[in-house]
Every structure is written in C-alpha cells, then in structure tokens.
Design an enzyme around this catalytic site. Structure first.
Site, short mmCIF file in Angstrom:
data_model
loop_
_atom_site.label_atom_id
_atom_site.label_comp_id
_atom_site.label_asym_id
_atom_site.label_seq_id
_atom_site.Cartn_x
_atom_site.Cartn_y
_atom_site.Cartn_z
N VAL A 5 0.89 -1.16 0.00
CA VAL A 5 0.00 0.00 0.00
C VAL A 5 0.92 1.21 0.00
CG1 VAL A 5 -1.73 1.30 1.30
CG2 VAL A 5 -1.86 -1.21 1.19
N GLU A 20 1.05 8.11 -2.73
CA GLU A 20 1.73 8.91 -3.75
C GLU A 20 2.76 9.84 -3.13
OE1 GLU A 20 0.31 11.76 -7.39
OE2 GLU A 20 -0.71 12.01 -5.47
N GLN A 51 11.21 2.55 -2.12
CA GLN A 51 10.28 1.52 -1.66
C GLN A 51 9.36 1.06 -2.78
OE1 GLN A 51 8.47 3.39 1.84
NE2 GLN A 51 9.60 1.97 3.12
N ARG A 79 1.57 12.21 3.29
CA ARG A 79 0.78 11.61 4.36
C ARG A 79 -0.59 12.27 4.46
NH1 ARG A 79 5.63 11.96 7.14
NH2 ARG A 79 4.76 13.34 8.71
N ASP A 138 -0.27 12.19 10.53
CA ASP A 138 -0.59 11.31 9.40
C ASP A 138 -2.08 11.44 9.12
OD1 ASP A 138 -0.95 9.28 7.53
OD2 ASP A 138 0.41 7.90 8.54
N ARG A 190 -3.69 10.23 6.37
CA ARG A 190 -4.15 9.29 5.36
C ARG A 190 -5.38 8.51 5.82
NH1 ARG A 190 1.66 6.69 4.07
NH2 ARG A 190 1.76 6.94 6.35
#
Length: 198
Positions: A50, A53, A70, A94, A126, A128
């Site tokens: 997962v 972007e 990664q 994030r 974070d 997200r």
C-alpha cells in the site's frame, strides 16, 4: 467506501507487464490505481504494497524520503515472485497534499522534523485514510496479504477492514544522509519498524 472501479489496462514496466486498475473516489475527487501481476484469485495470500503517492520521491527522485526506493523495491519483489499487487493511493505528504508538503519541507529546512512540520501547518502527523482500500480489495477479491511495509498502522488499517495480514515484510531501502532525520522520526514518532537499525 466511495471508490468505484473504472477500467483496467496493461502497463509494461521495467519490472514486467502489470495490469493497471483505475478507481475513482467521488468523495475526495481523487483517482487511485492498483497494479497487479499474476493470478490473484487462487485464494493464496497476495504479496502487496500500500503506497501513498509521493511525487517528489516516486517521480522526481528526491533523497529526502525513501518512498521512490520503496515503490521500486516493491515492484521488483512482485515481479520476482510473479504475483502481487501495489495499491497506489493519491495521498501525497501523508495526506496533506503536494503544496502543503512543500510548505512542510520549508519548515524542515528550518529545523522541524517531518511530524513537527505537519503540526505547525495545522495538520495531524498522518492524515491518510485507508478506508478507500475496501472496494479495491473487494474488486480484486483479495482477502489476505503479505504486506510490504515498515508501518504497523498500515497492518492495523488493513486488518480493521477485514483483510488478513499473514505476514509483514520489511521494506528497508533508500537510506541516505539526506533522509536520516526523516527515517529516525518515522521510527521514533510514527512507530515505523526498521529492523536493520535495531
């Protein structure tokens, strides 16, 4: 759960020919993709990443983070296995967006770490939202995964949404002098696990 499937096409890459599946999130007006390789429908756990972007790392080769490294390592691992999926979510910085990420970088240039910079801009560490993954996993009929991540929050997010994470695979790559503070902050403040560093 607002993301809906749009269309699929083949995507030849340096690591082999993937299938690219497009999803549209009407609520956030963002578009996400999943890259898949091989047959995912046999019920076996899927090697998965997962990935949020990161224009600066994924496309502009920034050394301030480890994101691009990664992504490439995940594509290579899936290619070598011959089966897997990369969920590419449009959640830059994030979740704060590209322009705010540049603002955060400016604060980091002045001495803030990556978490402090987000907070100085009025954001959480974070931002997200992983609920967008639910219709993606459902569309691909993936019920269990071997997740390539250093972030225990991603493991928890998938399991909260009914995806069994049978294994967490460390993805430690791209460390350099420019991102040393960034990586140590991710470990110290965001709980990321870096086995090579203890």
């Amino acid at each position: 759960m607002t993301a809906r499937y749009i269309e699929s096409s083949r995507l030849p890459t340096a690591w082999g020919e993937f299938e690219m599946h497009g999803f549209e999130d009407a609520e956030s007006n963002k578009e996400h993709v999943v890259l898949t390789l091989g047959d995912l429908s046999n019920g076996e756990p899927v090697l998965a990443r997962v990935h949020s972007e990161c224009l600066t790392g994924d496309a502009l080769f920034s050394m301030r983070c480890d994101c691009g490294n990664q992504l490439q390592a995940a594509m290579k691992a899936i290619s070598e296995e011959g089966r897997g999926a990369i969920f590419y979510l449009r959640q830059e910085g994030r979740g704060i967006g590209l322009l705010n990420k540049i603002r955060a970088y400016k604060l980091q240039d002045a001495g803030a770490d990556t978490v402090e910079a987000n907070e100085q801009l009025g954001f959480g560490a974070d931002m997200r939202d992983y609920t967008v993954l639910i219709p993606m996993f459902a569309h691909l009929n993936i019920k269990s995964a071997r997740l390539m991540t250093n972030n225990p929050r991603k493991v928890a997010a998938l399991e909260e949404q009914g995806v069994e994470v049978v294994e967490r695979i460390a993805l430690e790559t791209g460390s350099n002098p420019h991102n040393e503070k960034y990586l140590s902050t991710k470990a110290g403040k965001l709980g990321h696990m870096f086995e090579a560093q203890g």
